[in-house]
Design an enzyme around this catalytic site. Structure first.
Site: not given
Ligand SMILES: Cc1cc2nc3c(=O)[nH]c(=O)nc-3n(C[C@H](O)[C@H](O)[C@H](O)COP(=O)(O)OP(=O)(O)OC[C@H]3O[C@@H](n4cnc5c(N)ncnc54)[C@H](O)[C@@H]3O)c2cc1C
Length: 392
Positions: A201, A385
């Site tokens: 990311y 997550y």
């Protein structure tokens, strides 16, 4: 036609519920607006929480996922031209995620439904839900040029964000919560070796980027683009060049490029509707909530709805206990809102917002620096997550 559960929508939510119920002897019919080829052609999510994987196994659909899916015990955040790794395994106390495409798991669910002679009607039109607050609800639709009626005990609205189920609930009963982000994700799928075995990311002054994958020969990459952009504005070459600019040099030099086999722009939106039930209708998945894909919670949020619904319906049919159905909306929403918070947070710290001041941008930078300076902050990220527990 008559069945116990009429499920609107043959996406992952509807198919999964139908399959789980079948294995417990509860009948259902799935109504899907599109052809199977169309549903299987959609390129969407790819990161599964362990809770989702467990449900797939319980639905006797986990074999290929366990063989071909990749266990990921971490991911990277790129910022300030460097890569920092989030060790999910360490910071979540031993958990991980599985990378396995939504297309593949949907295929597995369809194959299981076929194997067990499950009823999935494709290309249905004009689906209308009736008598939702009466004892005997029913659904009408057009199928093979004929008008059909399906009488049932319950209706499950698993027909995605644009479906008909949510709209069948009177407007004054529903409360909508929404945030539309001022950008979208331009994504491409390419038959190239992923630049990294784990997701990256990237937070960059030119905008967010994500290096993702479906397998070791199939890459999925995204860049943040303004909502005014269209796919035609972006040649493959322009995409690769922009992606490279948003990655640390050590990553950009390794990036293998090639022709895209799919290219699309997804707008980003956070959305929740409350309540998720009305009389004999229960909403599940994207029909009731949407998250921006940062953090991979869309499909995983759908899975937790299915878990709660499945158990509530089992309690109804096997134990004559309706408390699960009565509490479904509240229970599902409690977890959904936490996934909403996490997705919003990941989106906020990693994207460039046109309205952000230099102060806001500095805070984004500090947020990431703080994250990698604190085991507690990393623990919170990792816990969310890999997926919060479904609970009871
Ligand atoms: C472009 C895109 C990219 C995405 N990327 C990611 C990602 O990277 N990570 C992530 O976690 N999530 C992602 N998502 C979200 C994820 O794909 C969804 O959360 C997931 O598909 C939800 O499954 P569902 O079964 O609830 O809904 P859907 O998959 O939308 O399935 C609903 C089904 O209902 C059918 N339907 C609609 N209306 C009717 C009707 N009137 N009658 C009968 N059938 C109807 C539709 O054709 C569809 O097949 C993405 C979504 C989109 C749109």
């Amino acid at each position: 036609m008559k069945t116990q559960i009429c499920i609107i929508g043959g996406g992952p939510s509807g198919l999964m519920l139908s399959q789980l119920l079948h294995l417990k002897g509860i009948e259902s019919i799935v109504l899907e607006r599109c052809s199977r080829e169309y549903v299987l052609g959609r390129i969407r999510a790819g990161v599964l929480e362990q809770g989702f994987a467990k449900l797939m196994r319980e639905a006797q659909c986990g074999e290929r996922m366990d063989q071909e899916g990749e266990i990921h015990e971490g991911f990277y955040i790129a910022h300030d031209n460097k890569l920092d790794r989030v060790d999910l395994f360490k910071h979540s106390g031993g958990s991980s995620v599985i990378v396995y495409g939504q297309t593949e798991l949907t295929r597995d669910l369809y194959e299981a439904r076929d194997r067990m002679n499950g009823e999935v009607l494709h290309n249905v039109d004009d689906v209308v839900l009736h008598d939702l607050t009466r004892e005997a609800p029913y659904v009408t639709c057009k199928y093979n040029d004929e008008n059909i009626q399906i009488d049932c005990d319950y209706i499950i609205g698993a027909d995605g964000f644009h479906g008909v189920s949510r709209k069948s609930i009177p407007a004054d009963v529903l409360r909508e919560y929404e945030r539309v982000y001022p950008f979208g994700w331009l994504g491409i799928l390419s038959e190239t070796k992923p630049v990294s075995p784990e997701l990256i990311y990237s937070s960059h002054e030119r905008g967010f980027a994500l290096c993702s994958l479906r397998s070791q020969v199939l890459s999925r990459y995204y860049i943040q683009v303004p909502l005014s952009d269209s796919v035609d504005d972006w040649s493959d070459e322009a995409f690769w060049n922009e992606l490279k600019r948003r990655l640390p040099v050590e990553v950009a030099v390794k990036l293998e490029t090639g022709s895209s086999i799919e290219k699309s722009i997804a707008p980003l939106r956070s959305y929740v509707v409350e309540p998720m039930s009305y009389g004999k209708l229960f909403l599940a998945g994207d029909a009731a909530h949407i998250v921006p894909p940062t953090g991979a919670k869309g499909l995983n949020s759908a899975a937790s709805d299915i878990y709660y619904l499945y158990h509530a319906l089992l309690d109804h049919y096997q134990n004559d206990d309706d408390s699960g159905l009565d509490n479904y909306s509240a229970k599902a929403l409690a977890r959904i809102w936490k996934a909403q918070r996490f997705s919003w947070w990941m989106t906020s710290i990693l994207h460039r917002f046109p309205e952000n001041s230099s102060y806001d941008q500095k805070l984004q930078q500090i947020e990431i620096e703080y994250l990698f300076s604190s085991d507690k902050a990393l623990g919170s990220l990792a816990e969310n997550y890999v997926g919060l527990p479904y609970g009871g």
